[in-house]
Design a protein around this motif. Sequence first.
Motif, PDB file in Angstrom:
ATOM      1  N   TYR A 182       0.825  -1.207   0.000  1.00 47.54           N
ATOM      2  CA  TYR A 182       0.000   0.000   0.000  1.00 47.54           C
ATOM      3  C   TYR A 182       0.861   1.259   0.000  1.00 47.54           C
ATOM      4  O   TYR A 182       0.636   2.189  -0.764  1.00 47.54           O
ATOM      5  N   HIS A 192       2.368   2.177  -3.280  1.00 50.52           N
ATOM      6  CA  HIS A 192       1.455   2.555  -4.355  1.00 50.52           C
ATOM      7  C   HIS A 192       1.321   4.072  -4.472  1.00 50.52           C
ATOM      8  O   HIS A 192       0.472   4.561  -5.208  1.00 50.52           O
ATOM      9  N   MET A 247      -4.596  -2.426  -5.894  1.00 51.88           N
ATOM     10  CA  MET A 247      -4.584  -1.234  -5.058  1.00 51.88           C
ATOM     11  C   MET A 247      -5.839  -1.166  -4.193  1.00 51.88           C
ATOM     12  O   MET A 247      -5.783  -0.843  -3.000  1.00 51.88           O
ATOM     13  N   VAL A 302      -5.457  -3.907  -1.261  1.00 51.30           N
ATOM     14  CA  VAL A 302      -4.523  -3.590  -0.177  1.00 51.30           C
ATOM     15  C   VAL A 302      -4.963  -2.333   0.566  1.00 51.30           C
ATOM     16  O   VAL A 302      -4.670  -2.163   1.753  1.00 51.30           O
ATOM     17  N   SER A 303      -5.686  -1.435  -0.126  1.00 48.96           N
ATOM     18  CA  SER A 303      -6.209  -0.247   0.546  1.00 48.96           C
ATOM     19  C   SER A 303      -7.217  -0.626   1.623  1.00 48.96           C
ATOM     20  O   SER A 303      -7.409   0.117   2.585  1.00 48.96           O
ATOM     21  N   ASN A 348     -10.320   2.112   5.444  1.00 47.52           N
ATOM     22  CA  ASN A 348     -10.215   2.786   4.146  1.00 47.52           C
ATOM     23  C   ASN A 348     -11.442   3.677   3.956  1.00 47.52           C
ATOM     24  O   ASN A 348     -12.289   3.446   3.108  1.00 47.52           O
TER      25      ASN A 348
END
Length: 659
Positions: free
Chosen positions: A478, A481, A496, A499-500, A548
Amino acid sequence: MVKQTISKLWGEPAMCITPNWQYLSPKSWTKGDLDSFFMLFFDNFSSLLGILSAMLTAPMIACSFTFTANDGEPNYPAYYQAFADMVFQRVCPGIGCALLFGNIWYAIMAAKLSRKENRSDVTALPYGVNAPAGFLMVYMVMLPLCFKNSPYVEFNFNGKPVSELLSPEDFAWEAFAAACCANLIGGLFEVCGIGLAQIIRRNVPRAALFAPICGVGFVWLGLSPLIDVMREPLIGLLPLALCFTGFFANGGKGIYPARVPAALVIFAVGTALWWSGLARWDTENRDGCGETGGTGDLNERSVMGCQAKFAAETYVGKNKFSPFTVLEGFKDITARAIAIQLPIALASFLETIENVEAAELGGDSYNVHEAMLCDGLGTMFGAICGATIPTTVYIGHRRHKASGATAGYSLCNGLAYFVLMMSGLTGLFFYLIDGVSIGVILIAVGLMIVQQALEVSPSRHYPCLMVGIMFVVADMIYFDHFNAGVGMATRSLGRMRGVSNMAPAGGIMCSLIVSWILCDLTDSNFVRGGVVAALASFLSLFGLMHGNNYVFSDGTVMSADTGGDHYTTDLGEVVLSTFTEPKTNALGFATNYTFDASSYKINNDEIRPFNEGWRFAIAYGALALFCAAHAAYFKYFAPGQKAAPEGKDATPVAISTAA
């Protein structure tokens, strides 16, 4: 009666037991204390190197990495230098006070254990800066404070003339004082977590309890430094070889004489190779020379020497230590700043519990309540003195125990850092020491905790432990990125998104809770698994897991948006996660997203401000129902079977409805 009840709840060793003062005498120290001192010293310095580097970039991010000083515009390099002066002359002395406080307390705890058990081979718990929480403090607390008073934002977006902007010194002070106050609140939260310690230790399977620190050991203490070694093989491979011959060979005792500290040899060899000019690639945040910076990277000896000279002239012997004055920063503390501290403190006291458990498995049974009290009060004391990052028990007791260390290494570490930070030498050492070689020392510590986690966990729980590690692996994916300006830069939007949802501020909690659920499912302990899934649903709804979440309930986007991207790599604070359409950014400007709030699906790759926690709340709620259904089935249709005993392998897998 009341006194006995309190003593029983507090646990052993008792808080007021008389320490074995003879144990603390230098005459009782061993050769292992010397080896462990250097290991803990460089372990701490490696963490500080990364955290201070990130801290120095906070004003640059808030000013869009502008390095000009044109007439009629803010003098951006002056703001960066004022911030650097604040870091090395105010923050570092505060950290030095916190490290002295904690290391002395942990040494006394070891002396009390020595008295209680009538033995002198007790090894003190290691103490240092909390690296994961330190980065969260930089990006979740200090960076928003820099944006709040950013001369770039005020001048270019709010139309303020240069004369009305905060001076560079005031800009640095505002961020510093408020961050100290936020850190003070975080320490208070840690102390309040004492009541949960024994509940967690009694109920969490060992594989789940060790998953977060095992993940941190594998990823941030192991993999990350190894990547640095592979970036600079001419500098890193020899220290890596010394790491394994010095720490893992000969049954973990090393093959070198005890009077030769392996950590010191690793550092000396790597730093000598670095100053020989063998580095090829840039050193990211430690580039530039002098006040303006930007003249080169620290892989060129001329620039290295120039920067070291500038640091010596600017920081050595200079100190702006001002305890208690930072409390005026409470005027800038908002409900959001307090909310940010809760998940940071939660992760911190969980790691304290895990490390005390690891020490007990190594033969030293410390009072987990007192360790948590020390960590919380140490953070609070440091905050009052100027520390913007928390301190905590460190991973690595196993290694120090193997070397035969007592409390001497802890006392020496605290004194060394107090002198280093107060004298202004930190700013000089920051540019003198090679980061690759001291990272190799972290590899040894990280791999030891991985080894211990596998040894103490039942083999049937290994898959659960591996899943816990994966959440911490997601932290690194993360983080990488994002580009230097903290804008999203990824080739895989799908990865993305995933993992976010794993990493932001809930990575440690996710590692523990998800591993716990999976352990219970493995043991067919469906009642407890369902209860933990319901807890995960609640935590996810309020941002403590899977944090998130970009949008407050009123439609305000948490992070600043200056037209290029959302400047944040660290999300996750206490906030009700709902499906809310973003309306304004953190600077008060309307967003320009074409977003259909009535639609669940998001097909626009450019849209990032959304909330995800509510989806996990629903998913974990469904998982809780799944567990309840299985528990009911096995209670009425397959009764009498019991769960496998914790800590033992069981064949076949047993079924239980017991909590």
